[in-house]
Design an enzyme around this catalytic site. Sequence first.
Site, mmCIF file in Angstrom:
data_model
loop_
_atom_site.group_PDB
_atom_site.id
_atom_site.type_symbol
_atom_site.label_atom_id
_atom_site.label_comp_id
_atom_site.label_asym_id
_atom_site.label_seq_id
_atom_site.Cartn_x
_atom_site.Cartn_y
_atom_site.Cartn_z
ATOM 1 N N LYS A 27 51.939 8.485 28.037
ATOM 2 C CA LYS A 27 53.075 8.692 28.223
ATOM 3 C C LYS A 27 52.830 10.677 28.649
ATOM 4 O O LYS A 27 53.481 11.753 28.605
ATOM 5 C CB LYS A 27 53.855 8.454 26.988
ATOM 6 C CG LYS A 27 55.177 9.084 26.545
ATOM 7 C CD LYS A 27 56.226 9.161 25.177
ATOM 8 C CE LYS A 27 54.913 9.553 24.082
ATOM 9 N NZ LYS A 27 55.362 10.803 24.221
ATOM 10 N N ASN A 28 51.644 11.012 27.205
ATOM 11 C CA ASN A 28 51.910 12.050 27.253
ATOM 12 C C ASN A 28 50.901 12.816 28.538
ATOM 13 O O ASN A 28 50.403 14.470 28.444
ATOM 14 C CB ASN A 28 50.732 12.549 25.521
ATOM 15 C CG ASN A 28 52.461 12.412 24.815
ATOM 16 O OD1 ASN A 28 53.156 12.362 25.613
ATOM 17 N ND2 ASN A 28 51.597 12.416 23.319
ATOM 18 N N ARG A 98 61.759 16.337 23.328
ATOM 19 C CA ARG A 98 60.978 17.697 23.101
ATOM 20 C C ARG A 98 60.051 18.154 24.410
ATOM 21 O O ARG A 98 59.878 19.908 24.734
ATOM 22 C CB ARG A 98 60.067 17.836 21.896
ATOM 23 C CG ARG A 98 58.707 18.251 21.972
ATOM 24 C CD ARG A 98 58.945 19.756 21.167
ATOM 25 N NE ARG A 98 58.185 20.676 20.843
ATOM 26 C CZ ARG A 98 57.967 21.166 19.858
ATOM 27 N NH1 ARG A 98 58.988 22.383 19.296
ATOM 28 N NH2 ARG A 98 57.114 22.352 20.674
ATOM 29 N N CYS A 122 62.662 17.033 15.473
ATOM 30 C CA CYS A 122 63.405 16.057 15.002
ATOM 31 C C CYS A 122 62.620 15.065 14.484
ATOM 32 O O CYS A 122 61.952 16.116 13.328
ATOM 33 C CB CYS A 122 62.184 15.305 16.845
ATOM 34 S SG CYS A 122 61.121 15.178 16.676
ATOM 35 N N ARG A 127 58.987 21.329 14.827
ATOM 36 C CA ARG A 127 58.801 21.484 16.552
ATOM 37 C C ARG A 127 59.663 22.917 16.267
ATOM 38 O O ARG A 127 60.489 23.249 17.328
ATOM 39 C CB ARG A 127 59.497 20.380 16.978
ATOM 40 C CG ARG A 127 59.128 19.116 16.154
ATOM 41 C CD ARG A 127 58.213 18.484 16.851
ATOM 42 N NE ARG A 127 57.563 18.335 17.733
ATOM 43 C CZ ARG A 127 57.410 17.399 18.254
ATOM 44 N NH1 ARG A 127 58.371 15.666 18.412
ATOM 45 N NH2 ARG A 127 56.577 17.347 19.226
ATOM 46 N N ASP A 326 49.215 10.885 15.985
ATOM 47 C CA ASP A 326 50.069 9.825 16.484
ATOM 48 C C ASP A 326 49.652 8.229 15.882
ATOM 49 O O ASP A 326 50.309 7.257 16.447
ATOM 50 C CB ASP A 326 49.942 9.987 18.245
ATOM 51 C CG ASP A 326 50.785 11.055 18.597
ATOM 52 O OD1 ASP A 326 51.715 11.792 18.194
ATOM 53 O OD2 ASP A 326 50.485 11.117 19.625
ATOM 54 N N ILE A 348 49.152 17.603 10.929
ATOM 55 C CA ILE A 348 50.070 18.475 11.748
ATOM 56 C C ILE A 348 51.505 19.062 11.485
ATOM 57 O O ILE A 348 52.186 20.282 12.636
ATOM 58 C CB ILE A 348 49.782 17.675 13.600
ATOM 59 C CG1 ILE A 348 48.253 16.796 13.312
ATOM 60 C CG2 ILE A 348 50.299 18.730 14.481
ATOM 61 C CD1 ILE A 348 47.233 18.558 14.030
ATOM 62 N N ARG A 419 60.342 4.117 24.360
ATOM 63 C CA ARG A 419 60.043 5.919 24.515
ATOM 64 C C ARG A 419 58.681 5.464 24.887
ATOM 65 O O ARG A 419 58.046 5.979 26.066
ATOM 66 C CB ARG A 419 60.388 6.931 23.594
ATOM 67 C CG ARG A 419 62.515 6.700 24.092
ATOM 68 C CD ARG A 419 62.047 7.910 22.596
ATOM 69 N NE ARG A 419 61.179 9.288 23.267
ATOM 70 C CZ ARG A 419 61.734 10.811 22.782
ATOM 71 N NH1 ARG A 419 62.416 10.372 21.309
ATOM 72 N NH2 ARG A 419 60.755 11.512 23.215
HETATM 73 N N1 EPU Z 1 53.946 24.429 16.542
HETATM 74 C C1 EPU Z 1 54.215 25.869 16.107
HETATM 75 N N2 EPU Z 1 54.654 26.576 16.893
HETATM 76 C C2 EPU Z 1 54.490 26.457 19.040
HETATM 77 C C3 EPU Z 1 54.110 24.892 19.119
HETATM 78 C C4 EPU Z 1 53.603 23.427 18.202
HETATM 79 O O1 EPU Z 1 53.824 26.016 15.413
HETATM 80 O O2 EPU Z 1 55.014 27.122 18.899
HETATM 81 C C5 EPU Z 1 52.662 23.385 15.711
HETATM 82 C C6 EPU Z 1 54.132 22.634 15.833
HETATM 83 O O3 EPU Z 1 54.498 22.403 14.666
HETATM 84 C C7 EPU Z 1 52.140 21.330 14.930
HETATM 85 C C8 EPU Z 1 51.237 21.773 15.969
HETATM 86 O O4 EPU Z 1 51.652 23.415 16.546
HETATM 87 O O5 EPU Z 1 52.293 21.895 13.968
HETATM 88 C C9 EPU Z 1 50.936 20.753 17.204
HETATM 89 O O6 EPU Z 1 52.053 20.896 17.816
HETATM 90 P P1 EPU Z 1 52.368 20.791 19.661
HETATM 91 O O7 EPU Z 1 52.995 21.697 19.728
HETATM 92 O O8 EPU Z 1 50.260 20.345 19.977
HETATM 93 O O9 EPU Z 1 52.686 19.055 19.685
HETATM 94 P P2 EPU Z 1 53.650 18.583 20.775
HETATM 95 O O10 EPU Z 1 52.596 19.555 22.230
HETATM 96 O O11 EPU Z 1 54.976 19.163 20.515
HETATM 97 C C10 EPU Z 1 52.574 16.490 21.848
HETATM 98 C C11 EPU Z 1 52.659 15.024 22.287
HETATM 99 C C12 EPU Z 1 53.091 14.748 20.547
HETATM 100 C C13 EPU Z 1 51.936 15.000 19.897
HETATM 101 C C14 EPU Z 1 51.377 16.553 19.508
HETATM 102 C C15 EPU Z 1 50.019 16.116 18.607
HETATM 103 C C16 EPU Z 1 53.486 15.626 24.819
HETATM 104 C C17 EPU Z 1 54.638 15.542 24.720
HETATM 105 N N3 EPU Z 1 53.959 15.203 22.811
HETATM 106 O O12 EPU Z 1 53.300 17.228 20.963
HETATM 107 O O13 EPU Z 1 52.899 13.396 20.546
HETATM 108 O O14 EPU Z 1 52.468 14.589 18.342
HETATM 109 O O15 EPU Z 1 51.027 16.757 20.803
HETATM 110 O O16 EPU Z 1 49.339 15.600 19.517
HETATM 111 O O17 EPU Z 1 52.499 15.574 24.669
HETATM 112 C C18 EPU Z 1 53.825 10.953 20.257
HETATM 113 O O18 EPU Z 1 54.107 11.113 21.728
HETATM 114 O O19 EPU Z 1 54.835 10.429 19.756
HETATM 115 C C19 EPU Z 1 53.892 12.683 20.271
HETATM 116 C C20 EPU Z 1 54.739 12.954 19.077
#
Ligand code: EPU
Length: 439
Positions: A27-28, A98, A122, A127, A326, A348, A419
């Site tokens: 998915k990711n 997201r 969420c 986020r 995850d 995280i 999802r």
């Molecule tokens: N963060 C910030 N500022 C930002 C963006 C992120 O502080 O502008 C922080 C977040 O709050 C968190 C950390 O950075 O503490 C890491 O978050 P990340 O941005 O890596 O998460 P994401 O990219 O939104 C992806 C996956 C998630 C997975 C996370 C962590 C996708 C679509 N989603 O989310 O997957 O948990 O990386 O590995 O790639 C899932 O599949 O169930 C899922 C939630």
Amino acid sequence: MKKDKFIIQGLGGQKKLSGEIEINGAKNAILKVMVSSVLFEDSFLMTNVPEIEDLNRMIEIFSGLGIKVIKKSKGEYLIDSQGINGKEIDEEISKRLRASILFTGPMLARFGKVTFPHPGGCVIGARPIDLFIDGFKKMGAKVEVKDEKYLVTAEGPNPMDGQMKKLKGTNIFFKVQSVTATETFIMAGVLAEGKTVLKNVAMEPEIISFVDFLNSCGAQITGAGTPTIEIIGGNLLKAEGKNYKTVPDRIETGSFLILGALCAKDLKISHCQPKHLEILIEMLRDSGADIEVGEDYLRIRDNNKNNAEIKSINIKTHEYPGFPTDLQAPMVVYLTQVTGESFIFETIFEGRLNYTDDLKTMGANIKMWDAHRATVTGPTLLKGRELDGPDIRTGFAFVIAGLVAKGESIINNVYYVDRGYENVEERLRKIGADIKRIN
Ligand code: EPU
């Protein structure tokens, strides 16, 4: 949203599941590759695509942007951005998904402007999007907030077109490692003017596979899989018949491996990449699990036969290659069944331990110290209960808990499981689980 639920007859701790389960595409990985079509002047074929609900949400966004997604056969989709119109991303879907934040980078780079709402928090945490806003500013864009929407406009000169302004390549150091921020700025850099250097980036295998595909279509990106990525900006990409084959989903693989450690007599998990899951394999083996590792499969067998002790372990979630957040919820279910005290540190997301109250109603012995830390004491006999899955990963963790438990469990909000996991109940039934879906 569909109101399906799962009814599960638990195994009461017996290890009975056996056979083979095949892993789908990640998915990711696929969501990002789909978004990258904004950078292309032609169409491309995606294979090994998981048929999950998040894919359908993405296809809805694309139809509003003039990008066609055509299903060729199961798991094969053609994506064609030749009719792309540069319109705004649907606000309602954007708030719910997201991953929609990923569009901002390539849309801004291609059209010189993008408007989007805050994607919203969420259940797993707040986020934030500060990394995105700061990064766009560093690339020379102006960011305004109007009617609760962000309006981002590129300000750099565009040698190809006097009218439309371009993003400027620059150095961006991310204060935290973020998967989607890394991918968004890779895409922004592909069409920016000059060189973009991204530091302290995420190193997930899905990013490497994404970059390999973009490079095969004309992008100039180096360093994927290391903490620094460099991108030389250029023109729109051309696939010219190249396909993207989705890498196997390591989170789905890990979820089934944990299920196997709890409930399997002899389970083969095939079409996966064990090298992307070294931390989980190491941890489960440390606690006493019997795992065979092949090139593209894992096999897990009942380890009770030698009366081996299944020991507690401590888990700290971490960016790749550390323990994936995850897989934290499924792992906590595992830890309710091992002997001793295990400590969990979720580093995280601040909301990702909230589900432990539900596991406690099943009989788990879990103490929360604060939003990020908990102790699980085992083993405990879990009893079947009715639970509401609040997100994808917890939803699947509840399915695992239901299968381990004694008696019947009802898992509501199966929409969340759908999802991220394709047709999960059929695949589980094939290995001997008693699970059915009720509409
Ligand atoms: N963060 C910030 N500022 C930002 C963006 C992120 O502080 O502008 C922080 C977040 O709050 C968190 C950390 O950075 O503490 C890491 O978050 P990340 O941005 O890596 O998460 P994401 O990219 O939104 C992806 C996956 C998630 C997975 C996370 C962590 C996708 C679509 N989603 O989310 O997957 O948990 O990386 O590995 O790639 C899932 O599949 O169930 C899922 C939630």
